[in-house]
Design a protein around this motif. Sequence first.
Motif, short mmCIF file in Angstrom:
data_model
loop_
_atom_site.label_atom_id
_atom_site.label_comp_id
_atom_site.label_asym_id
_atom_site.label_seq_id
_atom_site.Cartn_x
_atom_site.Cartn_y
_atom_site.Cartn_z
N ILE A 12 44.67 24.48 74.72
CA ILE A 12 44.48 23.66 75.71
C ILE A 12 45.59 23.32 76.85
N PHE A 13 46.97 23.43 75.81
CA PHE A 13 47.93 22.98 76.57
C PHE A 13 48.65 24.22 77.39
N THR A 14 48.15 25.49 77.04
CA THR A 14 48.73 26.75 77.63
C THR A 14 47.66 26.79 78.91
N LEU A 28 50.68 16.62 84.19
CA LEU A 28 50.81 15.70 83.00
C LEU A 28 49.94 16.13 81.88
N ALA A 29 49.79 17.27 81.69
CA ALA A 29 48.94 17.84 80.80
C ALA A 29 49.42 18.08 79.41
N GLN A 30 50.23 19.44 79.33
CA GLN A 30 51.09 19.50 78.24
C GLN A 30 52.14 18.37 78.12
N GLY A 31 52.58 17.90 76.96
CA GLY A 31 53.42 17.08 76.58
C GLY A 31 54.77 17.58 76.55
N PHE A 32 55.55 17.49 77.43
CA PHE A 32 57.00 17.90 77.28
C PHE A 32 57.70 16.80 78.62
N ALA A 111 42.48 15.04 66.54
CA ALA A 111 43.76 15.58 65.63
C ALA A 111 44.39 16.52 66.48
N TYR A 112 45.82 16.57 66.37
CA TYR A 112 46.57 17.60 66.93
C TYR A 112 46.13 19.10 66.75
N ASP A 113 46.28 19.97 67.67
CA ASP A 113 45.40 21.16 67.60
C ASP A 113 45.92 22.19 66.55
N HIS A 160 50.72 8.55 67.14
CA HIS A 160 49.49 9.54 67.02
C HIS A 160 49.32 10.02 68.53
N ASN A 161 49.27 11.26 68.40
CA ASN A 161 48.92 12.09 69.38
C ASN A 161 47.36 12.61 69.26
N PRO A 162 46.53 12.16 70.17
CA PRO A 162 46.50 11.63 71.43
C PRO A 162 46.47 10.13 71.62
N VAL A 192 56.70 13.28 64.97
CA VAL A 192 57.48 13.92 65.99
C VAL A 192 57.92 12.53 67.08
N TYR A 193 56.93 11.60 66.99
CA TYR A 193 57.07 10.64 68.11
C TYR A 193 57.67 9.26 67.59
N GLU A 194 58.33 9.45 66.45
CA GLU A 194 58.96 8.14 65.71
C GLU A 194 59.72 7.31 66.51
N ALA A 223 62.33 17.66 69.40
CA ALA A 223 61.71 18.18 70.65
C ALA A 223 61.70 16.90 71.44
N LYS A 224 61.04 15.93 70.95
CA LYS A 224 60.68 14.76 71.79
C LYS A 224 61.74 13.77 71.86
N THR A 225 62.74 13.49 70.94
CA THR A 225 63.89 12.55 70.85
C THR A 225 64.86 13.07 71.76
N PHE A 307 54.51 9.38 74.11
CA PHE A 307 54.56 9.55 75.74
C PHE A 307 53.30 9.94 76.45
N PHE A 308 52.15 9.51 75.88
CA PHE A 308 50.99 9.72 76.28
C PHE A 308 50.21 8.31 76.70
N GLN A 309 49.62 8.58 78.03
CA GLN A 309 48.64 7.38 78.13
C GLN A 309 47.10 8.03 78.24
N LEU A 352 40.78 10.93 79.40
CA LEU A 352 41.90 12.00 79.48
C LEU A 352 43.14 11.44 79.08
N ARG A 353 43.77 12.41 78.62
CA ARG A 353 45.47 12.28 78.18
C ARG A 353 46.41 12.58 79.38
N PHE A 354 47.31 11.42 79.70
CA PHE A 354 48.42 11.92 80.76
C PHE A 354 49.46 11.81 80.09
N1 GLN Z 1 52.68 18.63 71.74
C1 GLN Z 1 52.40 18.98 73.15
C2 GLN Z 1 51.27 18.14 73.55
O1 GLN Z 1 50.41 17.55 72.81
C3 GLN Z 1 51.90 20.49 73.26
C4 GLN Z 1 52.80 21.36 72.36
C5 GLN Z 1 52.09 22.87 72.68
O2 GLN Z 1 51.95 23.13 73.82
N2 GLN Z 1 51.81 23.59 71.69
O3 GLN Z 1 51.05 18.14 74.71
#
Ligand code: GLN
Length: 377
Positions: A12-14, A28-32, A111-113, A160-162, A192-194, A223-225, A307-309, A352-354
């Motif tokens: 879904i991120f791609t 505001l989709a893929q988390g970066f 759960a994360y994908d 926790h993501n999301p 990863v979001y510690e 990555a996130k830190t 960093f998700f709302q 929806l996650r932003f």
């Molecule tokens: N972790 C990022 C997110 O949740 C995406 C990472 C990825 O694209 N695989 O948006």
Amino acid sequence: MTSRLPAVGTSIFTRMTALANSVNAINLAQGFPGFEPDPLLAERLSYHASHGKNQYSPAAGVPELREQLAAKYGYRADTEITVTAGASEALFSAIANVVSPGDEVIIIEPAYDLYVPAVQLQGGIPVFVKMKYPGFSIDWQEVSDSITTRTRLILLNTPHNPTGKVLTAADISALEDIVSRHPQLLLVSDEVYEHILFDDREHLSPGSSPVLRERTFICNSFAKTYHITGWKTGYCLAPENLTRELRKVHQYITFCTFTPAQYALADYLESTTTHLALSEFYRKKKDLFLNALDTEVFRPLPSEGTFFQNLSYAHLSQQPDIDASILLTEKAGVASIPTSVFYADGTDHRILRFCFAKDDETLVEAAQRLNRAGRFL
Ligand code: GLN
Ligand code: PMP
């Protein structure tokens, strides 16, 4: 050819990033993070790439970086820390290390994908326990009731993501109780979001509990830190007996991680405490985004960390969240992630996650676009 992962398509991120780019929407989709790392870190990378640090590192990671991590976490550099290609490789190696065909793995949903395919590739059987909607707490009795003699692993993620939920002391003690009753059980904890926590919340890793520490693979990432998702550099912390096994898998997945980045991060960790300011940095961004948002149109859910709302539109429309997310991207120019994709059965709460890891102007512009977007749903 027969697919080993017949239910898996392109992530879904791609897909959402591609859609956002194709219609020129705010992504505001893929988390970066939408900003650069500290110039010092980039300078260190360039320095080591031009000063002889370009060959394989030791498989476990360069000692200088493991020493820095040892000082930060209290794990032993030589026997308990392994540098990996992002948290993704740490998670994959830990799961591959533990799960045999027919083993059951408890996955808390949403759960994360990565988790489900990683388990399935080992022939493991995901057993899903859903966080309780709308507060997204974990019902540990339900977790406990889901454990059988074949359960090998519980996958955890805090923050926790999301959902942005953070494990509490009560969660840790419920886990201690479960683990004490099941000697075959191990934990994988994705952290990863510690360093992104709101409202004075504390990061509580299972590694902080002596009972759980002995049974846990902690999977983490720089990555996130440090705003470096593209560096794909992470690590796994685990007691010696677990690390020994994990390294057997790691050495045949990647052998070692990108060497110049490891040296750059070792220098950087030694010289900085920037991660300590991250919660405040992101709290301001979250507040800016939410203050600019008309919460009658999109209703915010609590976010304790990450960093998700999450925003709910359930009061406006029952349109499936995947359709809503695509429509908002195409018509309102703001891309998000539909949270139903984080459930194996597609549970859809119309949320929806932003990602608010963006510069301030982008966040305000995105909020203004969303305020006008209710009519599209
Ligand atoms: N972790 C990022 C997110 O949740 C995406 C990472 C990825 O694209 N695989 O948006
Ligand atoms: N776990 C979670 C919960 C994530 O959101 C992500 C995405 N950053 C990862 C793992 C993967 O981390 P990395 O990019 O370091 O592989």
